[in-house]
Write a protein that holds these residues in place. Structure first.
Motif, short mmCIF file in Angstrom:
data_model
loop_
_atom_site.label_atom_id
_atom_site.label_comp_id
_atom_site.label_asym_id
_atom_site.label_seq_id
_atom_site.Cartn_x
_atom_site.Cartn_y
_atom_site.Cartn_z
N GLY A 5 0.84 -1.18 0.00
CA GLY A 5 0.00 0.00 0.00
C GLY A 5 0.88 1.24 0.00
O GLY A 5 2.02 1.21 -0.47
N ILE A 6 0.37 2.32 0.58
CA ILE A 6 1.15 3.57 0.56
C ILE A 6 2.11 3.65 1.76
O ILE A 6 2.97 4.53 1.78
CB ILE A 6 0.24 4.81 0.55
N VAL A 7 1.99 2.75 2.74
CA VAL A 7 2.82 2.84 3.93
C VAL A 7 4.23 2.35 3.66
O VAL A 7 5.22 2.93 4.14
CB VAL A 7 2.19 2.04 5.09
N ARG A 8 4.37 1.28 2.86
CA ARG A 8 5.66 0.61 2.70
C ARG A 8 6.76 1.58 2.27
O ARG A 8 7.84 1.61 2.89
CB ARG A 8 5.48 -0.51 1.66
N ALA A 9 6.52 2.35 1.23
CA ALA A 9 7.56 3.24 0.70
C ALA A 9 7.80 4.45 1.59
O ALA A 9 8.84 5.10 1.48
CB ALA A 9 7.20 3.69 -0.71
N PRO A 42 11.31 7.57 5.20
CA PRO A 42 11.23 9.02 5.46
C PRO A 42 10.45 9.36 6.72
O PRO A 42 10.78 10.34 7.39
CB PRO A 42 10.53 9.58 4.21
N GLN A 43 9.46 8.55 7.08
CA GLN A 43 8.73 8.81 8.33
C GLN A 43 9.61 8.55 9.54
O GLN A 43 9.59 9.31 10.51
CB GLN A 43 7.49 7.92 8.40
N SER A 94 12.57 18.89 7.50
CA SER A 94 11.73 19.40 6.43
C SER A 94 11.87 18.54 5.18
O SER A 94 10.87 18.26 4.49
CB SER A 94 12.10 20.85 6.12
N VAL A 95 13.09 18.11 4.87
CA VAL A 95 13.31 17.24 3.71
C VAL A 95 12.58 15.91 3.89
O VAL A 95 11.97 15.38 2.95
CB VAL A 95 14.82 17.02 3.49
N SER A 96 12.62 15.38 5.09
CA SER A 96 11.93 14.10 5.36
C SER A 96 10.43 14.24 5.19
O SER A 96 9.76 13.34 4.68
CB SER A 96 12.26 13.62 6.78
N ALA A 97 9.87 15.38 5.62
CA ALA A 97 8.42 15.60 5.44
C ALA A 97 8.06 15.62 3.96
O ALA A 97 7.03 15.08 3.54
CB ALA A 97 8.01 16.90 6.11
N ALA A 135 6.56 9.78 -1.33
CA ALA A 135 6.37 8.33 -1.21
C ALA A 135 4.90 7.93 -1.22
O ALA A 135 4.54 6.90 -1.79
CB ALA A 135 7.04 7.82 0.07
N THR A 136 4.06 8.73 -0.61
CA THR A 136 2.63 8.39 -0.54
C THR A 136 1.85 8.90 -1.74
O THR A 136 0.76 8.39 -2.03
CB THR A 136 2.00 8.97 0.73
#
Length: 693
Positions: free
Chosen positions: A319-323, A327-328, A403-406, A412-413
């Motif tokens: 789903g959208i969580v894996r990728a 970054p989270q 900020s880059v991680s956000a 990713a999502t």
């Protein structure tokens, strides 16, 4: 579930079925084990378990913040699905189908969805689809609460998708081309013995796979039971009738034969074919508990998947969580590091000589945890007073990395800030719309796969409806606007071509498609806003469509207002024929025909009066003076006046039949008396209106 079979299997048949079940379950269990491990981790991560166990041990007394951004993306995608839930549409395919019956089938599928709360099943599956890439629901039948001799078709959620196992060799999106489906769950031994008394639990499983242990199937406290849907081949005879319909030869009853004869339908040809049948078993690894043949050819298990990739023959689902996990995690780490650094600033250590605090150490030990008004110390020769060290400064790199991680989470999502409501004011409207469209494209995969699953559900329903709605009865249907109506199905009616079945749900072929877009309620609100704006710019539209504007307004009493406004519309605009029964519709048509005839007679009378006037003008002056009105004699004039008065009275009373008779009498009188004088020249021919003579 259809009526359970009382068939007793021989030991050889039972062993063959049990061995097939254990082999198929072991095949699916092994093929999906890797995906399921990752899916469980995705679910835990979405449930805010985002710090790995080894890191939690390492950072035991240090900040570990969980600032969830993935959850916001999941809610956004689910919100889009809730607002644009795909709906089932039914279209006729061959000459045995018709649009009216297709509408009945479409409204019936909508009623089945409503009565079984199918929306809950769809949303439950979509939630797992978005989070981990796989959700599932099922179609089943249950006994009718009001009539124990009838069963209802229902759509049910499967709360735990890990209990459903499909044939790993299936290729189609909903696995309809597979050989089997398994729904497996564990039951306590106590409940099993109460529900299935007399079934003994053996010491070991008779058909274990290589390296398999009994613990997969049962232990001292629990036992695994399963629903096993198995597709088998079966030979049967089919008959093609003279009307083109193909039926099962074994299912033709005496009543069917009598009905075919009444309709002059005869068999044309018969042949034997091999077809797929689905056998349903409830079983354990050592005993068949229940069995029935499923009435359809499609599996009633409906999976919905997220992203799928096949790498060297192995399928990976997500789903959208894996990728978005990495970054989270980095977003959590950088924010935890910043929080830790800021928290330590008031706790900067002091630089001092130990002799300065040897008698006041108890005060200095709590200097960073208590709000002391002073800190006593002793003077030591040659040493300066105790001094606090410079606290660590916040590094800009930490905040920049956060900020880059956000931003990486959004990439990713596929859910960007424009679709979450966080918009900088300096961005133009065009840029915002572009970002919103980009977000919709990133989410379209999940909506498209869900639409495919609901379309397959519609096909399963169309396959089951003729088998459970096969008698003459009145059923409730639900329209797209959630309005209900009642229709009688499978009703024999006499037509010029013989006996026919009205709303025969078992005749003809129908296709299923899905409509994806805003719900009817949303489209109704948008239509109302557009209509009100149109009425503001062009007020004359209310004179011919005021009822439609009121009907789309969403407030109490809107429908009553629409009905009142409809009565004020000019004649011929409102079409009420859909609300009339056949008798009322026939009476209305007859009245319209009579009114047309009356109008034609009135026009003809007017033309004759004009003709008489022309003849009177051209006639001799002596004849004009001797004629009282329009060259009539006094008696004839009185007859005409009486007939006209009778017609006017009938028109005032609203009696179309009397009015028609009176006008016919007037026409006859005029025709019999208004003749041209022989000595006068014939007047020029007057053009006749079409349709009068």
């Amino acid at each position: 579930m259809p009526k359970l079979s009382k068939k007793k299997f021989s030991q050889k048949e039972k062993d063959k079925i049990l061995q097939s079940f254990t082999e198929d379950f072991d095949l699916a269990f092994t093929a999906e084990s890797r995906n399921r491990i990752d899916m469980v981790d995705d679910l835990r991560f979405a449930a805010l378990d985002q710090w790995p166990r080894d890191i939690q041990v390492e950072r035991k007394n240090r900040p570990m913040l969980t600032l969830d951004h993935i959850g916001q993306s999941i809610r956004k995608v689910m919100g889009n699905i809730r607002q644009n839930m795909p709906s089932i549409k039914v279209d006729p395919v061959d000459d045995g189908a018709d649009k009216e019956t297709a509408d009945v089938l479409e409204d019936l599928t909508r009623q089945i969805e409503q009565s079984s709360n199918a929306r809950n099943a769809y949303i439950n599956a979509a939630k797992f689809q978005v989070k981990m890439g796989y959700g599932v629901w099922r179609v089943n039948t249950v006994m009718n609460n009001d009539d124990i001799f009838e069963q209802d078709i229902v759509i049910l959620p499967i709360k735990n998708p890990f209990t459903a196992y499909a044939d790993p060799d299936a290729i189609m999106p909903q696995k309809q081309d597979g050989r089997f489906w398994v729904l497996s769950e564990t039951m306590s031994t106590k409940n099993f013995e109460a529900q299935f008394p007399g079934v003994e639990i053996p010491l070991s499983v008779p058909h274990k796979g290589l390296g398999e242990t009994n613990s997969r199937w049962f232990d001292s406290n629990s036992i695994r039971i399963a629903e096993y849907f198995k597709k088998d081949k079966k030979k049967k005879k089919i008959t093609q009738l003279s009307n083109g319909v193909v039926v099962n030869s074994d299912e033709i009853t005496e009543e069917d034969i009598a009905l075919y004869q009444a309709q002059n339908i005869t068999p044309v040809r018969e042949r034997e074919v091999e077809v797929d049948v689905i056998n349903w078993y409830k079983l354990t690894a050592f005993e068949i508990l229940e069995h029935v043949q499923w009435p359809g050819k499609l599996f009633p298990i409906v999976p919905v998947y997220g992203e799928e990739d096949n790498i060297e023959g192995e399928t990976f689902i997500r789903g959208i969580v894996r990728a978005a996990k990495d970054p989270q995690r980095m977003y959590n780490y950088w924010n935890s590091a910043a929080a830790e650094m800021i928290a330590l600033q008031p706790k900067a250590p002091y630089l001092l000589h130990l002799d300065q605090i040897k008698n006041t150490k108890k005060f200095w030990d709590v200097a960073n945890t208590s709000n002391l008004p002073y800190l006593p110390y002793e003077t030591v020769k040659g040493e300066p007073p105790p001094m606090r060290q410079q606290p660590p400064l916040m590094q800009n790199g930490i905040l920049q990395q956060a900020s880059v991680s956000a931003s990486d989470i959004q990439q990713a999502t596929g859910v960007f800030e424009a679709s979450t409501g966080d918009l900088p004011q300096q961005r133009s409207g065009r840029a915002v719309i572009a970002l919103q469209q980009e977000a919709d494209l990133g989410q379209s995969l999940f909506m498209d796969n869900l639409a495919g699953a609901i379309e397959y559900t519609g096909k399963v329903l169309l396959e089951l409806i003729p088998k459970y709605y096969d008698t003459q009865r009145i059923i409730r249907l639900r329209g797209e606007d959630s309005g209900t109506r009642f229709v009688e199905i499978n009703k024999p009616i006499l037509t010029p071509d013989g006996m026919k079945i009205q709303h025969d749900l078992g005749r003809g072929k129908y296709d299923v498609r899905v409509g994806v877009g805003p719900s009817f309620r949303t489209r109704r609100s948008e239509a109302a806003a557009s209509m009100v704006e149109l009425a503001r710019v062009f007020p004359q539209v209310l004179q011919v469509a005021g009822d439609l504007v009121a009907k789309n307004l969403d407030w109490p009493g809107a429908d009553e207002m629409a009905e009142r406004l409809k009565k004020l519309l000019p004649p011929g605009i409102a079409d009420d024929d859909e609300d009339l029964n056949p008798e009322e519709l026939q009476a209305k048509q007859q009245q319209q025909q009579q009114q047309q005839q009356i109008q034609q007679l009135a026009v003809k009378l007017e033309m004759m009066e004009k003709q008489a006037n022309i003849e009177n003008i051209q006639s001799d002056s002596a004849v004009k003076q001797s004629t009282a009105v329009k060259n009539f004699s006094e008696i004839e004039q009185n007859d005409v006046e009486n007939a006209v008065q009778m017609a006017e009275l009938a028109a005032a009373q609203g009696s179309p039949e009397i009015l028609r008779a009176a006008l016919i009498e007037v026409v006859k009188l005029v025709q019999s008396t208004s003749k041209p004088q022989p000595q006068q020249l014939a007047p020029p021919a007057q053009p006749q209106p079409p349709g009068i003579l």
